[in-house]
Write a protein that holds these residues in place. Sequence first.
Motif, PDB file in Angstrom:
ATOM      1  N   ILE A 609      39.989  -4.590 -18.530  1.00 49.14           N
ATOM      2  CA  ILE A 609      39.550  -5.977 -18.656  1.00 49.14           C
ATOM      3  C   ILE A 609      39.198  -6.293 -20.107  1.00 49.14           C
ATOM      4  O   ILE A 609      39.529  -7.367 -20.626  1.00 49.14           O
ATOM      5  CB  ILE A 609      38.347  -6.252 -17.732  1.00 49.14           C
ATOM      6  N   THR A 640      38.882  -6.987  -7.807  1.00 42.31           N
ATOM      7  CA  THR A 640      39.675  -7.283  -8.998  1.00 42.31           C
ATOM      8  C   THR A 640      39.554  -8.754  -9.372  1.00 42.31           C
ATOM      9  O   THR A 640      39.421  -9.100 -10.556  1.00 42.31           O
ATOM     10  CB  THR A 640      41.150  -6.917  -8.745  1.00 42.31           C
ATOM     11  N   LEU A 644      37.998 -10.150 -12.945  1.00 40.27           N
ATOM     12  CA  LEU A 644      38.724 -11.070 -13.819  1.00 40.27           C
ATOM     13  C   LEU A 644      37.946 -12.371 -14.012  1.00 40.27           C
ATOM     14  O   LEU A 644      37.872 -12.904 -15.126  1.00 40.27           O
ATOM     15  CB  LEU A 644      40.105 -11.354 -13.225  1.00 40.27           C
TER      16      LEU A 644
END
Length: 745
Positions: A609, A640, A644
């Motif tokens: 990330i 996930t 994000l």
Amino acid sequence: MSIRQILGLQKPTNPLDNTNSQHDPDPTVLKWINEIIPSGKQLLDYFISLFPFLRWIRYYNMQWLLGDLVAGATVGAVVIPQSMGYARLAGLPVQYGLYTSFMGGVVYWLFATSKDVTIGPVAVMSTLLGSIVADMQAYYPSISGPQIAMSITVICGGIVTFMGLARLGFIVDFIPLPSITAFVTGSAITICSGQVKSLLGETADFSTRAPAYRIIINSLKNLPSSSKYDSAMGVSALVTLYMIRAACNYTARKYPRREKSFCFLSALRTVFVIFIFTMISAIVNCHRREDPAFAIVGYVPRGFQDAAIPQVRGSIVKEISQRLPACVVVLILEHIAIAKAFGRINNYTINPSQELIAIGVTNLLGPFIGAYSATGAFSRSAIQAKSGARTPIAGIITAIVVLIAIYTLTTALYYIPHASLSGVIIHAVGDLIVAPNTIYQFWRISPLDAVIFAVGLVVAITSTIENSIYITVFLALVILLFRCAKSPGQFLATARVGDKDHQHLMFLQSDDPSNSHPDLKLEMPLAGVFIYRFSEGFNYPNASHYTDALVRRILENTRSTNSEFYGKKGDRPWNDPHHHPDRAEMELPLLRAIILDFSAVNNVDITSIQNLVDVRNQLNHRAAPLGVQWHLVSVRNRWTRRALAAAGFGYPTSPSTISEIGGKLADSSISPGHGRKVDFEKGEEIFACQGCEDLAEPYEKKLRNIASGPLGNEIAHRPFFHNDLPRALERVEALLRLDASTGNI
């Protein structure tokens, strides 16, 4: 993996499950803790699942009993001479092999998920154990070999039992086939070479615990010291075993209707040969028990006279700690590989974790009656499968046969020739040596795997079996990590298929070197728009490789909007020198949007990330003051999506809001550019700082305008997360049209 999944009470979530859509609420740590704590009923189901026989024992019938009787008795007859020979490999008196065979049959059926596997002493584990016992006795001569073997068995049993209870059977999947093949082949060559001395009755003093190449050289050097009587009993027994097998195979092919009968006779060849040569030995040595003509087994105690509580000394544990991993790997590897193989052949599925419990408990309890390390045996399991075993109860029949031998056949066992036992071992282990055709297939399918096999085999022959396991697994993991780290991402182009009225949009690799679609006309989606697909996950090993390729391609195919962005000449960074772009560069499009396809990604981490955030910073700076749209497709995993979103993806961004994870604006719960702080644990969004709402206002107006159209259904939550590539591309086109109409380009 949750505790429920570990206990086998909950199936892992499918990352492609449509119910796991982008509109699902973000996961929280509290909910995750509640999900992984099993209920009382689930715990009860878990404990019941530890005894698989409870599911089928109530359906047991006479037909199953008949099949189990035949298979169990056949294996019992075969295991008696084999187990005695394997005990000699372990450096133990022959009766310890009988104890081990009995314990395997008694315990295994309670926990088994395979009807064909038979538990007992095996050649590879016995050889490994024998080398440890020999090394230990060199340092601690006062400690007996059986005591060392029992200590190792108890410790290994405890470790394997824990792994089974924790449902860690999947660990076996990390050991690839080339490593297994090299380990088995190297072990077979080592065992066969170590038995030549006893087979020929060589009287020279050299160690059979050395590496295989040394044993072979010493055996050849000392051929003149061979005993003619031992050689006769050993070589003739070995030749007879191969002749019987060849004859049975030939007649089975010639008379297919009687194939099963001939296979049964072939399975009993070991029993027949040992019986014949034991009778010969008894006739020759009955009047010369004190000075036999050739080496014989000798006195075998009746019953379980060596049963005792095993004593595990701290000194033993300390000395063997470095070799315990190899012992555990051998116990697990051989058993699971055999169980899976027979499961595939006979159309049933085993539970690897449950099988670990079976061999773990067997090795925990075995030393109390004198049994040493036991695991699944390939040759005996093949005999049990071909003999028509119907359930794991065949193991109990085998144990009864061994028990009868322990109490009634000890007098006959006295005369078994050592050389004939060596012939039996060589014959049983020789089949484990991989055929040259298999190695050739390795080379055709994957040359790197063939290299791993070759390295493992060389190490096994020139060093030790343990080193072969360690090196091949290490090489396989290095290659796996290299492939993961260097896995190429894919830039996608569009192609339309179908007739004029019914056209379908396809997304294909734009730079496919194989040109697998020569008839399709590939087009770049839009000027300044890039579609990039992660091919093998997105985690710390490959994050930089992916992002470097992404940035390099974008820099080569777009122009910067900020050549005059700096107010003063001295404000320009040293690594961004001023230059006058040439004509070709000025014709390149501006960078407007990046679409990332996460369909191959299940989990992400901080490193990946942060790499993505760094790239976003770099490219947003290049495109300033316009900014870059970051659209994400097929993000199925909720964690996930949360990661994000926490890093600011899924929302419109502005170059002036960018920092690294944990920075002023973009900490682990900030959505930069969107101007809101997301508290995932409370499910709330609040403004993060004064003025952020003004920063996001132009994009909010755009999104509200688009929301009234056909694409508005997905806008409300996170507008730049999409279910598929066509929807993402439509969204990008709509926003770019809006930018053009408002004069922002």
